[in-house]
Design a protein around this motif. Structure first.
Motif, PDB file in Angstrom:
ATOM      1  N   VAL A   3       7.351   4.788  -4.043  1.00  0.00           N
ATOM      2  CA  VAL A   3       8.681   4.687  -4.943  1.00  0.00           C
ATOM      3  C   VAL A   3       7.914   5.839  -5.554  1.00  0.00           C
ATOM      4  O   VAL A   3       6.743   6.035  -5.736  1.00  0.00           O
ATOM      5  CB  VAL A   3       7.906   3.099  -6.448  1.00  0.00           C
ATOM      6  CG1 VAL A   3       9.146   4.283  -7.682  1.00  0.00           C
ATOM      7  CG2 VAL A   3       7.903   1.812  -5.647  1.00  0.00           C
ATOM      8  N   PRO A   4       8.612   7.141  -5.756  1.00  0.00           N
ATOM      9  CA  PRO A   4       8.653   8.363  -6.130  1.00  0.00           C
ATOM     10  C   PRO A   4       8.453   8.338  -7.429  1.00  0.00           C
ATOM     11  O   PRO A   4       8.501   7.852  -8.873  1.00  0.00           O
ATOM     12  CB  PRO A   4       9.476   9.169  -5.600  1.00  0.00           C
ATOM     13  CG  PRO A   4      10.977   8.554  -5.513  1.00  0.00           C
ATOM     14  CD  PRO A   4       9.992   6.922  -5.556  1.00  0.00           C
ATOM     15  N   GLY A  49       3.591   9.797  -5.219  1.00  0.00           N
ATOM     16  CA  GLY A  49       4.134   8.289  -5.782  1.00  0.00           C
ATOM     17  C   GLY A  49       3.531   7.591  -5.508  1.00  0.00           C
ATOM     18  O   GLY A  49       2.189   7.345  -5.214  1.00  0.00           O
ATOM     19  N   TYR A  50       3.803   6.097  -5.250  1.00  0.00           N
ATOM     20  CA  TYR A  50       3.169   4.862  -5.740  1.00  0.00           C
ATOM     21  C   TYR A  50       3.525   4.001  -4.127  1.00  0.00           C
ATOM     22  O   TYR A  50       4.750   4.010  -3.322  1.00  0.00           O
ATOM     23  CB  TYR A  50       3.002   3.717  -6.706  1.00  0.00           C
ATOM     24  CG  TYR A  50       3.212   4.670  -8.217  1.00  0.00           C
ATOM     25  CD1 TYR A  50       1.928   4.777  -8.624  1.00  0.00           C
ATOM     26  CD2 TYR A  50       3.506   5.012  -8.619  1.00  0.00           C
ATOM     27  CE1 TYR A  50       1.955   4.944  -9.445  1.00  0.00           C
ATOM     28  CE2 TYR A  50       3.814   6.066  -9.895  1.00  0.00           C
ATOM     29  CZ  TYR A  50       2.335   6.061 -10.475  1.00  0.00           C
ATOM     30  OH  TYR A  50       2.974   6.423 -11.676  1.00  0.00           O
ATOM     31  N   GLU A  80      -1.589   4.468  -3.921  1.00  0.00           N
ATOM     32  CA  GLU A  80      -0.909   5.760  -4.613  1.00  0.00           C
ATOM     33  C   GLU A  80      -0.391   7.181  -3.016  1.00  0.00           C
ATOM     34  O   GLU A  80      -1.363   6.794  -2.726  1.00  0.00           O
ATOM     35  CB  GLU A  80      -1.514   6.523  -5.626  1.00  0.00           C
ATOM     36  CG  GLU A  80      -1.932   5.921  -6.362  1.00  0.00           C
ATOM     37  CD  GLU A  80      -2.342   6.235  -7.922  1.00  0.00           C
ATOM     38  OE1 GLU A  80      -2.153   5.778  -9.266  1.00  0.00           O
ATOM     39  OE2 GLU A  80      -3.370   6.892  -7.820  1.00  0.00           O
ATOM     40  N   VAL A  81       0.034   7.534  -3.856  1.00  0.00           N
ATOM     41  CA  VAL A  81       0.029   8.849  -2.991  1.00  0.00           C
ATOM     42  C   VAL A  81       0.118   9.794  -3.540  1.00  0.00           C
ATOM     43  O   VAL A  81       0.963   9.955  -4.304  1.00  0.00           O
ATOM     44  CB  VAL A  81       1.682   8.318  -2.139  1.00  0.00           C
ATOM     45  CG1 VAL A  81       2.339   9.352  -1.209  1.00  0.00           C
ATOM     46  CG2 VAL A  81       2.162   7.328  -1.189  1.00  0.00           C
ATOM     47  N   VAL A  91      -1.271  12.021   1.771  1.00  0.00           N
ATOM     48  CA  VAL A  91      -2.059  10.359   1.802  1.00  0.00           C
ATOM     49  C   VAL A  91      -2.145   9.501   1.034  1.00  0.00           C
ATOM     50  O   VAL A  91      -1.218   9.344  -0.254  1.00  0.00           O
ATOM     51  CB  VAL A  91      -3.329  11.705   0.958  1.00  0.00           C
ATOM     52  CG1 VAL A  91      -4.285  10.331   0.961  1.00  0.00           C
ATOM     53  CG2 VAL A  91      -3.857  12.591   2.236  1.00  0.00           C
ATOM     54  N   LEU A  92      -2.377   8.175   1.471  1.00  0.00           N
ATOM     55  CA  LEU A  92      -2.177   7.314   0.603  1.00  0.00           C
ATOM     56  C   LEU A  92      -3.819   6.525   0.424  1.00  0.00           C
ATOM     57  O   LEU A  92      -4.459   6.643   1.088  1.00  0.00           O
ATOM     58  CB  LEU A  92      -1.223   5.967   2.151  1.00  0.00           C
ATOM     59  CG  LEU A  92      -1.316   4.635   1.342  1.00  0.00           C
ATOM     60  CD1 LEU A  92      -0.708   4.917  -0.054  1.00  0.00           C
ATOM     61  CD2 LEU A  92      -0.798   4.135   2.406  1.00  0.00           C
ATOM     62  N   GLN A  93      -3.891   6.406  -1.032  1.00  0.00           N
ATOM     63  CA  GLN A  93      -5.438   6.347  -1.210  1.00  0.00           C
ATOM     64  C   GLN A  93      -4.801   4.288  -1.267  1.00  0.00           C
ATOM     65  O   GLN A  93      -4.125   3.997  -1.905  1.00  0.00           O
ATOM     66  CB  GLN A  93      -5.769   6.996  -2.536  1.00  0.00           C
ATOM     67  CG  GLN A  93      -7.026   6.140  -3.017  1.00  0.00           C
ATOM     68  CD  GLN A  93      -8.209   5.915  -1.933  1.00  0.00           C
ATOM     69  OE1 GLN A  93      -7.885   5.540  -0.964  1.00  0.00           O
ATOM     70  NE2 GLN A  93      -9.456   6.757  -2.149  1.00  0.00           N
ATOM     71  N   ILE A  94      -6.020   3.788  -1.001  1.00  0.00           N
ATOM     72  CA  ILE A  94      -5.984   2.280  -1.377  1.00  0.00           C
ATOM     73  C   ILE A  94      -6.978   2.001  -1.709  1.00  0.00           C
ATOM     74  O   ILE A  94      -8.028   2.199  -1.691  1.00  0.00           O
ATOM     75  CB  ILE A  94      -6.203   1.231   0.647  1.00  0.00           C
ATOM     76  CG1 ILE A  94      -4.584   2.003   0.638  1.00  0.00           C
ATOM     77  CG2 ILE A  94      -5.857  -0.180  -0.242  1.00  0.00           C
ATOM     78  CD1 ILE A  94      -4.296   1.121   2.321  1.00  0.00           C
TER      79      ILE A  94
END
Length: 264
Positions: A3-4, A49-50, A80-81, A91-94
């Motif tokens: 989701v941007p 985004g998310y 989050e992206v 980057v996707l951070q979890i």
């Protein structure tokens, strides 16, 4: 699904064609997540985004990369992206653990996004229990890598030049049938599943991991991000050192604030 952010420019912010997706596994010591923190903070990456999913424990908190009072109250959620177009890096951070039995749905959703966004490759930062190593894994560096067949064709030679050690397979039935070998990543969370799914889907993925134990895992994070830098050269230097990376503000109380100087 991705989701941007509204400020990210809508659909333009989801155009990651040719980008490298860098993400962590929620694994022992949270080493991958800490390493991702260093990358985002060092390059002041923009949140675009998310990643909306019901597979992670819900959470919300303040901006972990705040640099001033003005942006310290921005909210962050569990996935989050961030983007760095100059290096073609997303980057996707979890930030939260997985809900029970939700590993597979998450992997399927993630890989569908990778395919639809046309990311060139995925790099997964992970870790594994040091105490469960076999005799072969005790030798040499505690850092290992894995490549899917499609990525092996592209960068396998480079890994040999870097003198990296591939993650060893272990006996499926130790002491009974040592000839049958399997990939075993204890404490690695989604690492094995995401890697095997990427292999079957023809997605280019690399896993970089470190054997470690729970505790103060900041040194492990620095070791892993330096390992990543040997390959991707995000920061140009002759020798990888911890001083290159910018520590995020959220780390100040990560393992306590330390003892007051008056006590010494």
């Amino acid at each position: 699904m991705f989701v941007p952010c509204e400020r990210g420019g809508g659909s333009a912010s989801s155009d990651f064609k040719g980008f490298t997706l860098l993400m962590p596994a929620v694994s022992v010591g949270n080493v991958g997540q800490l390493a991702i923190d260093l990358v985002i903070s060092t390059f002041s990456m923009t949140k675009v985004g998310y990643f909306y999913t019901d597979c992670l424990v819900p959470m919300v908190g303040n901006n972990p990369y705040a640099t001033a009072e003005e942006n310290s109250t921005e909210l962050s959620i569990n996935a989050e992206v961030y983007s760095l177009p100059s290096k073609k890096l997303v980057v996707l951070q979890i930030r939260s653990p997985f809900i029970k039995n939700k590993y597979r749905p998450f992997c399927q959703t993630l890989l569908s996004w990778v395919e639809s966004s046309k990311c060139a490759r995925v790099v997964l930062l992970s870790s594994s229990h040091a105490y469960q190593r076999n005799d072969e894994q005790l030798l040499g560096t505690p850092l290992r890598y894995l490549l899917t067949p499609d990525l092996e064709k592209a960068v396998g030679g480079l890994m040999q030049e870097l003198n990296w050690k591939e993650m060893e397979k272990v006996a499926a039935y130790p002491g009974i049938n040592d000839a049958e070998k399997v990939l075993h990543i204890p404490g690695g969370g989604i690492t094995k599943l995401l890697f095997t799914e990427s292999c079957s889907k023809g997605i280019q993925m690399a896993v970089l991991l470190k054997f470690c134990s729970e505790g103060d895992n900041i040194p492990d994070a620095f070791a892993l991000v330096n390992y990543l830098n040997e390959w991707l050269q995000l920061i140009k230097c002759e020798v990888n050192t911890s001083s290159q990376w910018k520590i995020p503000s959220s780390w100040r109380l990560l393992f306590g604030s330390g003892l007051p100087p008056a006590l010494f």
